[in-house]
Write a protein that holds these residues in place. Structure first.
Motif, PDB file in Angstrom:
ATOM      1  N   VAL A 587       0.990  -1.176   0.030  1.00 45.39           N
ATOM      2  CA  VAL A 587       0.007   0.022   0.001  1.00 45.39           C
ATOM      3  C   VAL A 587       0.711   1.251   0.046  1.00 45.39           C
ATOM      4  CG1 VAL A 587      -0.133   0.187   2.514  1.00 45.39           C
ATOM      5  CG2 VAL A 587      -1.982   1.216   1.079  1.00 45.39           C
ATOM      6  N   LEU A 588       2.081   1.373   0.781  1.00 47.80           N
ATOM      7  CA  LEU A 588       2.847   2.484   0.718  1.00 47.80           C
ATOM      8  C   LEU A 588       3.809   2.731  -0.485  1.00 47.80           C
ATOM      9  CD1 LEU A 588       4.392   2.151   4.436  1.00 47.80           C
ATOM     10  CD2 LEU A 588       2.290   3.572   3.444  1.00 47.80           C
ATOM     11  N   GLU A 589       4.163   1.605  -1.216  1.00 46.78           N
ATOM     12  CA  GLU A 589       4.749   1.668  -2.539  1.00 46.78           C
ATOM     13  C   GLU A 589       3.744   2.114  -3.575  1.00 46.78           C
ATOM     14  OE1 GLU A 589       6.308  -2.034  -3.449  1.00 46.78           O
ATOM     15  OE2 GLU A 589       7.438  -2.224  -1.577  1.00 46.78           O
ATOM     16  N   ARG A 590       2.344   2.063  -3.149  1.00 47.43           N
ATOM     17  CA  ARG A 590       1.436   2.271  -4.264  1.00 47.43           C
ATOM     18  C   ARG A 590       0.609   3.422  -4.095  1.00 47.43           C
ATOM     19  NH1 ARG A 590      -1.833  -3.372  -5.374  1.00 47.43           N
ATOM     20  NH2 ARG A 590       0.046  -4.670  -6.402  1.00 47.43           N
ATOM     21  N   ASP A 591       1.131   4.059  -2.884  1.00 50.93           N
ATOM     22  CA  ASP A 591       0.568   5.334  -2.322  1.00 50.93           C
ATOM     23  C   ASP A 591      -1.013   5.361  -2.451  1.00 50.93           C
ATOM     24  OD1 ASP A 591       0.651   8.122  -1.564  1.00 50.93           O
ATOM     25  OD2 ASP A 591       0.855   8.950  -3.431  1.00 50.93           O
ATOM     26  N   GLU A 592      -1.560   4.272  -1.833  1.00 50.31           N
ATOM     27  CA  GLU A 592      -3.152   4.167  -1.637  1.00 50.31           C
ATOM     28  C   GLU A 592      -3.604   4.855  -0.594  1.00 50.31           C
ATOM     29  OE1 GLU A 592      -3.158  -0.041  -4.316  1.00 50.31           O
ATOM     30  OE2 GLU A 592      -3.600   0.061  -2.191  1.00 50.31           O
ATOM     31  N   PHE A 593      -2.842   5.209   0.402  1.00 51.41           N
ATOM     32  CA  PHE A 593      -3.427   5.449   1.624  1.00 51.41           C
ATOM     33  C   PHE A 593      -3.588   7.155   1.370  1.00 51.41           C
ATOM     34  CE2 PHE A 593      -1.315   2.491   4.622  1.00 51.41           C
ATOM     35  CZ  PHE A 593      -2.589   1.787   4.833  1.00 51.41           C
ATOM     36  N   THR A 594      -4.728   7.734   2.277  1.00 51.45           N
ATOM     37  CA  THR A 594      -4.747   9.183   2.173  1.00 51.45           C
ATOM     38  C   THR A 594      -5.251   9.457   3.778  1.00 51.45           C
ATOM     39  OG1 THR A 594      -6.146  11.030   1.169  1.00 51.45           O
ATOM     40  CG2 THR A 594      -7.285   8.998   1.725  1.00 51.45           C
ATOM     41  N   LEU A 615      -6.891   7.904   9.199  1.00 56.64           N
ATOM     42  CA  LEU A 615      -6.393   7.307   7.892  1.00 56.64           C
ATOM     43  C   LEU A 615      -7.622   6.461   6.974  1.00 56.64           C
ATOM     44  CD1 LEU A 615      -3.847   6.316   6.463  1.00 56.64           C
ATOM     45  CD2 LEU A 615      -4.041   4.075   8.108  1.00 56.64           C
ATOM     46  N   ARG A 616      -7.483   6.666   5.723  1.00 54.39           N
ATOM     47  CA  ARG A 616      -8.240   6.254   4.628  1.00 54.39           C
ATOM     48  C   ARG A 616      -7.466   5.287   3.704  1.00 54.39           C
ATOM     49  NH1 ARG A 616     -10.992   6.875   8.365  1.00 54.39           N
ATOM     50  NH2 ARG A 616     -13.155   8.415   8.565  1.00 54.39           N
ATOM     51  N   TRP A 617      -8.060   4.294   3.032  1.00 57.14           N
ATOM     52  CA  TRP A 617      -7.231   3.347   2.288  1.00 57.14           C
ATOM     53  C   TRP A 617      -8.220   3.279   1.055  1.00 57.14           C
ATOM     54  CZ3 TRP A 617      -6.255  -2.652   2.933  1.00 57.14           C
ATOM     55  CH2 TRP A 617      -5.586  -2.850   1.971  1.00 57.14           C
ATOM     56  N   TRP A 618      -7.985   3.638  -0.224  1.00 52.81           N
ATOM     57  CA  TRP A 618      -8.730   3.388  -1.446  1.00 52.81           C
ATOM     58  C   TRP A 618      -7.870   2.114  -2.307  1.00 52.81           C
ATOM     59  CZ3 TRP A 618     -13.055   4.033  -3.706  1.00 52.81           C
ATOM     60  CH2 TRP A 618     -13.351   4.059  -5.230  1.00 52.81           C
ATOM     61  N   HIS A 619      -8.453   0.861  -1.988  1.00 52.43           N
ATOM     62  CA  HIS A 619      -8.241  -0.353  -2.430  1.00 52.43           C
ATOM     63  C   HIS A 619      -8.666  -0.524  -3.817  1.00 52.43           C
ATOM     64  CE1 HIS A 619      -7.437  -4.694  -3.154  1.00 52.43           C
ATOM     65  NE2 HIS A 619      -6.700  -4.609  -2.063  1.00 52.43           N
ATOM     66  N   PRO A 620      -7.651  -1.045  -5.029  1.00 57.31           N
ATOM     67  CA  PRO A 620      -7.763  -1.032  -6.308  1.00 57.31           C
ATOM     68  C   PRO A 620      -9.147  -1.878  -6.502  1.00 57.31           C
ATOM     69  CG  PRO A 620      -5.856  -1.873  -5.868  1.00 57.31           C
ATOM     70  CD  PRO A 620      -6.213  -1.137  -4.633  1.00 57.31           C
ATOM     71  N   GLU A 621      -9.550  -2.879  -5.613  1.00 58.95           N
ATOM     72  CA  GLU A 621     -10.409  -3.837  -5.992  1.00 58.95           C
ATOM     73  C   GLU A 621     -11.709  -3.376  -5.224  1.00 58.95           C
ATOM     74  OE1 GLU A 621      -8.728  -7.558  -5.865  1.00 58.95           O
ATOM     75  OE2 GLU A 621      -7.210  -7.209  -7.566  1.00 58.95           O
ATOM     76  N   LEU A 622     -11.287  -3.068  -3.899  1.00 62.63           N
ATOM     77  CA  LEU A 622     -12.312  -3.185  -2.733  1.00 62.63           C
ATOM     78  C   LEU A 622     -12.972  -1.881  -2.565  1.00 62.63           C
ATOM     79  CD1 LEU A 622     -10.592  -5.540  -0.064  1.00 62.63           C
ATOM     80  CD2 LEU A 622     -12.231  -6.213  -1.792  1.00 62.63           C
ATOM     81  N   VAL A 647       1.626   8.077   8.619  1.00 66.45           N
ATOM     82  CA  VAL A 647       0.359   9.032   9.068  1.00 66.45           C
ATOM     83  C   VAL A 647       0.999  10.241   9.868  1.00 66.45           C
ATOM     84  CG1 VAL A 647      -1.652   9.111  10.569  1.00 66.45           C
ATOM     85  CG2 VAL A 647      -1.186   6.999   9.076  1.00 66.45           C
ATOM     86  N   LEU A 648       2.002   9.877  10.856  1.00 67.23           N
ATOM     87  CA  LEU A 648       2.376  11.058  11.753  1.00 67.23           C
ATOM     88  C   LEU A 648       3.261  12.086  10.663  1.00 67.23           C
ATOM     89  CD1 LEU A 648       4.040   9.134  14.794  1.00 67.23           C
ATOM     90  CD2 LEU A 648       2.381  10.967  15.079  1.00 67.23           C
ATOM     91  N   ARG A 649       3.911  11.689   9.854  1.00 70.69           N
ATOM     92  CA  ARG A 649       4.886  12.500   9.020  1.00 70.69           C
ATOM     93  C   ARG A 649       3.493  13.471   8.155  1.00 70.69           C
ATOM     94  NH1 ARG A 649       8.159   9.614   7.681  1.00 70.69           N
ATOM     95  NH2 ARG A 649       9.810  10.466   8.936  1.00 70.69           N
ATOM     96  N   LYS A 650       2.760  12.630   7.379  1.00 70.51           N
ATOM     97  CA  LYS A 650       1.403  13.412   6.753  1.00 70.51           C
ATOM     98  C   LYS A 650       0.802  14.430   7.599  1.00 70.51           C
ATOM     99  CE  LYS A 650      -0.898  13.640   2.623  1.00 70.51           C
ATOM    100  NZ  LYS A 650      -1.804  14.672   3.139  1.00 70.51           N
ATOM    101  N   ALA A 651       0.223  13.827   8.419  1.00 71.88           N
ATOM    102  CA  ALA A 651      -0.572  14.897   9.410  1.00 71.88           C
ATOM    103  C   ALA A 651       0.376  16.020   9.726  1.00 71.88           C
ATOM    104  CB  ALA A 651      -1.137  13.909  10.405  1.00 71.88           C
ATOM    105  N   LEU A 816     -12.950  15.094   6.266  1.00 70.29           N
ATOM    106  CA  LEU A 816     -12.699  15.779   4.805  1.00 70.29           C
ATOM    107  C   LEU A 816     -11.212  15.225   4.308  1.00 70.29           C
ATOM    108  CD1 LEU A 816     -14.223  19.135   5.635  1.00 70.29           C
ATOM    109  CD2 LEU A 816     -15.380  17.408   4.433  1.00 70.29           C
ATOM    110  N   PRO A 817     -11.380  15.251   3.077  1.00 66.89           N
ATOM    111  CA  PRO A 817      -9.634  15.104   2.412  1.00 66.89           C
ATOM    112  C   PRO A 817      -9.057  16.310   2.650  1.00 66.89           C
ATOM    113  CG  PRO A 817     -11.543  14.456   0.829  1.00 66.89           C
ATOM    114  CD  PRO A 817     -12.291  15.006   2.109  1.00 66.89           C
ATOM    115  N   THR A 818      -7.960  16.351   2.638  1.00 64.91           N
ATOM    116  CA  THR A 818      -6.927  17.447   2.906  1.00 64.91           C
ATOM    117  C   THR A 818      -7.287  18.746   2.147  1.00 64.91           C
ATOM    118  OG1 THR A 818      -4.959  16.159   3.110  1.00 64.91           O
ATOM    119  CG2 THR A 818      -4.582  18.266   2.878  1.00 64.91           C
ATOM    120  N   GLU A 819      -7.633  18.705   0.873  1.00 68.55           N
ATOM    121  CA  GLU A 819      -7.917  19.819   0.001  1.00 68.55           C
ATOM    122  C   GLU A 819      -9.517  20.418   0.605  1.00 68.55           C
ATOM    123  OE1 GLU A 819      -7.254  16.868  -1.053  1.00 68.55           O
ATOM    124  OE2 GLU A 819      -5.245  17.055  -2.159  1.00 68.55           O
TER     125      GLU A 819
END
Length: 848
Positions: A587-594, A615-622, A647-651, A816-819
């Motif tokens: 997931v981290l390699e594919r940058d799927e977390f937000t 933390l939210r995860w957009w899975h390409p299949e689920l 999560v800590l670094r992004k927040a 809400l998402p960051t934006e």
């Protein structure tokens, strides 16, 4: 033809005068009656007179031989010599020689011939007068003697032993063979010039033998005399041992003895080596640390045994010699012993077996027995040689190692390896008997709290108690195993339907729920159980275990302290979990977390007092995967630390950006997993992230669960965080089991009231009472309280009446998402002076 006899000219009367008529007649009578053959010939060597003895000698009558040449009666090979001698006879020369004639019947007659020539007064050769003596038998005897002597000489020379003929009186060597030359280094001629004492290194002994030889010969009546070992010396002076066999007899009128001398240097060396070997064997036999026994192969009775063997079995040698191998063998090994005896009888090489001895005192000893087949040299009796090694300690250690390899060291229950074997055997039996097997997978609820709060010693004793209770509540035919940690497995055999397994599971839940008293602590244990059934839920051990584990997971999700049977739906969830686990690893390699953010509002001032990162995860299949679906999986597979750091670094980075834009001046709130906090160096890593993002420690709030406050393992880390200035809050307060003293001990800043209490305040007086109690405790401890899950104006009013002003929930804003949150914050800043009522945006997002 008339035989005529001419008187030889050399015959004269006694007076030397001419031969008289009387003398001739007398001569004729002598010739005719002589024992020798008389054969007179004319000048052509034709017979003119043959006496009866001569005719008889060749098997003819005198008349048959008269007028016939002498050579007619000779062997063909004799004719040439006859012609040569005939020429000499014509010269008047007398002759004496041997001649071979052919007998009338064909055999050969050897004679000694004496020939005198008959001459007239003028010396003219008139014929020959021959006297023949039959020497056939003598010749045969001589030839036989020659053959015998030749044979003797050959045997004498070919004999490998040195042979001497010695004069008994003088000791002079009369004869010696070639072997004697080689043995002593002298030529035959040199040996014949020596006495037997010259060869001896013990002359007195040799002289004594020589002088006493006659007496010995008489005493032994001609039998060989065996002389014991003597020492001789060769030409170079080297001394060596010999063995002499001698016989005394009379030869040519003198007492002699013939001696056969054998060099026994090699034999003596072999005897010495054998004696040394026997001495070594005796030392080894007596002093060997191995037991050694000799057993008759006919009746398996002991023939011999060394001290170590006697010590091993506890019997004396005399006692053993009255016993058989069976008497010292453990009865349980008798069938194997009989089989071994049959096999070893046909084997041509040593074999080694492991068995048990039964000592005289009744004790059992394990031994390795190596046996080989021998034969007693004198009687030829077959014997079994046994080398016995006492391996009792090794066997016991091996059994302990085998037991440890198959059993849990703490509880002594079968481990996973033995479980596989027992479960496989149980399923095989169930297949034959057409029954079922139930596999119960047990896990103690919140066992980690016991280890963390009371220590591993108490935890281990609790596990031992659980193991003992499990043994007590199942049948002897069932199997109880410990997989590790607080996980146990019970295998129930001969199960006829699912209700049998349910009854056992219910009994185990009740039995394990009884309080446990350890070191002054009373522990109440609850257990979750997952159940799978053979053959419905799997046909092999791995599948049954996996499905029982899936059912156990469901029991945990359903509130613990219950049991669940495996279902297809559970399997679907298990497959989904596997899919989540595989996705989390990339997931981290594919940058799927937000990250989504939800603000906390002071309902009195309308200000944003904090922003919680979710933390939210957009899975390409689920698609969108809620945190409660993947956080636990991330913790179980060991990925939560890396995810938490992201999560800590992004927040912190987003919070720093909002501050730089002037949109907020409140802390950013981040949930922390227990595994993150327990990771060594967490405080140092957090400080590094703050430096990287430029955020102050006081601008970061960490949300902890109540369980993180239990135990000293987390105390040091929490104190370090407080020293850094990080804000600490307790998430979902009221749902855990922590002591209120921990709130003071760790200087907690905030309590987050769990939203479940607010949902029930309209219908439950107890929920309202709990909220009021929490607010009272917080005021007493001077702690801020943030109410989560606020969704309605009624809930807002309820909280205001109890003096709770800090709130978070859909009533104010969804996550809400960051934006979107950036736009929301900017809008609030722009309208802060003109607006007094709080409204949340219409963005749709997943609930926290």
């Amino acid at each position: 033809m008339v035989a005529t006899l001419t008187v030889p000219a050399l015959v004269a009367n006694k007076d030397g005068g001419a031969v008289t008529q009387y003398d001739a007649a007398m001569y004729r009578r002598i010739v005719e009656t002589a024992n020798e053959g008389i054969w007179q010939t004319d000048a052509e060597f034709r017979g003119t007179f043959v006496n009866d003895r001569m005719a008889e000698m060749l098997g003819y009558t005198p008349e048959d031989m008269l007028g016939r040449p002498v050579r007619d009666f000779m062997l063909p090979e004799e004719i040439a010599d006859h012609q040569r001698r005939a020429r000499e006879h014509r010269q008047g020369s007398p002759d004496r020689f041997e001649r071979r004639f052919r007998h009338r019947d064909g055999h050969t007659v050897t004679v000694l011939v004496s020939v005198t020539s008959l001459l007239d007064e003028d010396g003219v050769f008139l014929g020959a007068f021959a006297m023949l003596t039959d020497i056939t038998e003598r010749k045969r005897a001589e030839e036989a003697l020659a053959e015998s002597e030749s044979l003797y000489r050959h045997l004498f020379e070919l004999e490998s032993d040195a042979i001497f003929l010695v004069d008994n009186e003088t000791g002079q060597i009369q004869e010696a063979n070639q072997a004697a030359e080689m043995l002593y280094g002298y030529s035959r001629a040199e040996l014949l010039q020596r006495k037997n004492t010259d060869l001896s290194a013990e002359p007195d002994q040799t002289r004594k033998f020589t002088h006493e030889g006659k007496a010995i010969q008489e005493e032994r009546r001609g039998k060989p005399v065996l002389v014991l070992t003597r020492w001789h010396r060769n030409r170079e002076g080297a001394v060596f041992p010999v063995e002499i066999t001698a016989k005394h007899f009379v030869w040519r009128g003198r007492p002699v003895h013939i001696a056969a001398v054998r060099d026994i240097t090699e034999r003596e060396r072999m005897i010495a080596d054998l004696r040394a070997s026997e001495a070594r064997f005796r030392s080894i036999f007596e002093l060997s640390p191995l037991g050694i026994s000799l057993v008759s192969r006919r009746d398996y009775r002991f023939v011999q045994a060394n001290p170590r063997y006697c010590e091993l079995v506890g019997y004396s040698l005399e006692e053993l010699q009255r016993m058989t191998v069976t008497d010292v063998t453990h009865p349980d090994d008798w069938p194997r012993l009989r089989q071994l005896c049959r096999v070893s009888s046909s084997e041509k090489q040593a074999i080694t077996v492991r068995k048990r001895y039964l000592r005289k005192d009744g004790a059992t000893r394990w031994v390795n027995v190596t046996t080989d087949l021998l034969f007693e040299q004198t009687s030829g009796e077959p014997l079994a040689l046994g080398l016995v090694e006492d391996i009792t300690e090794y066997q016991e250690a091996e059994e302990r190692i085998r037991h440890l390899a198959l059993h849990d060291a703490l509880t002594d229950l079968p481990n996973r390896t033995l479980l596989q074997d027992r479960l496989r055997q149980a399923t095989n039996d169930a297949r034959r008997e057409r029954t079922m097997v139930a596999l119960l997978f047990l896990d103690l609820d919140r066992f980690k709290i016991v280890n963390d709060s009371l220590g591993h010693t108490v935890g281990d004793r609790l596990l031992e108690t659980v193991a003992e209770r499990l043994r007590h509540h199942v049948r002897g035919s069932d199997t109880v195993c410990r997989l590790g940690g607080d996980e146990f497995v019970v295998v129930l055999t001969a199960v006829h339907d699912a209700s049998d397994a349910a009854r056992v599971a219910d009994k185990l839940l009740r039995g394990l729920a009884e309080p446990v008293r350890i070191d002054g602590h009373t522990l109440n244990v609850s257990t979750s159980i997952g159940i799978s059934l053979y053959p419905m839920d799997g046909g092999d051990p791995d599948t049954l275990l996996r499905n029982a584990d899936t059912a156990l997971y469901q029991a945990k999700r359903d509130g613990r302290n219950n049991y669940q049977f495996f279902t297809v739906e559970m399997n679907a969830r298990a497959c989904e979990r596997l899919q989540l686990e595989q996705g989390l690893r990339q997931v981290l390699e594919r940058d799927e977390f937000t990250l989504h953010y939800q603000p906390q509002i002071d309902c009195i001032t309308g200000r944003v007092v904090a922003v919680e990162a979710l933390l939210r995860w957009w899975h390409p299949e689920l698609g969108w995967v809620a945190p409660d679906r993947f956080i636990r999986v991330a913790e179980e597979v060991g990925l939560i630390v890396a995810i938490g750091e992201w999560v800590l670094r992004k927040a912190c980075r987003d919070s720093r950006a909002w501050r730089n834009a002037g949109l907020v001046d409140c802390p950013i709130t981040v949930n922390i997993s227990a595994l993150q906090l327990q990771r060594a160096g967490f405080s140092a890593r957090l400080a590094e992230i703050l430096r990287e993002t430029g955020l102050q420690a006081g601008d970061l709030e960490l949300e902890l669960t109540e369980t993180l406050l239990i135990g000293e393992s987390n105390a040091a880390t929490l104190r370090q965080l407080k020293e850094m200035g990080v804000v600490l809050s307790i998430d979902d307060f009221g749902t855990g089991c922590s002591s209120l003293s921990y709130l003071c001990h760790f200087a907690i800043d905030k309590l987050k009231l769990d939203g479940s209490f607010l949902r029930d305040i309209a219908s439950s007086a107890d929920a309202a009472t709990i909220v009021t109690a929490i607010m009272t405790i917080a005021r007493c401890l001077r702690l801020a309280v943030v109410a989560e899950g606020v969704e309605t104006p009624e809930q807002v009013e309820f909280l205001r009446e109890r003096d709770c002003h800090l709130m978070q929930g859909y009533h104010f804003s969804r996550p809400l998402p960051t934006e979107d949150l950036t736009a929301w914050l900017r809008q609030r800043v722009e309208s802060r002076t003109s607006r007094h009522r709080i409204q949340g945006p219409d963005s749709v997002s997943a609930r926290k």
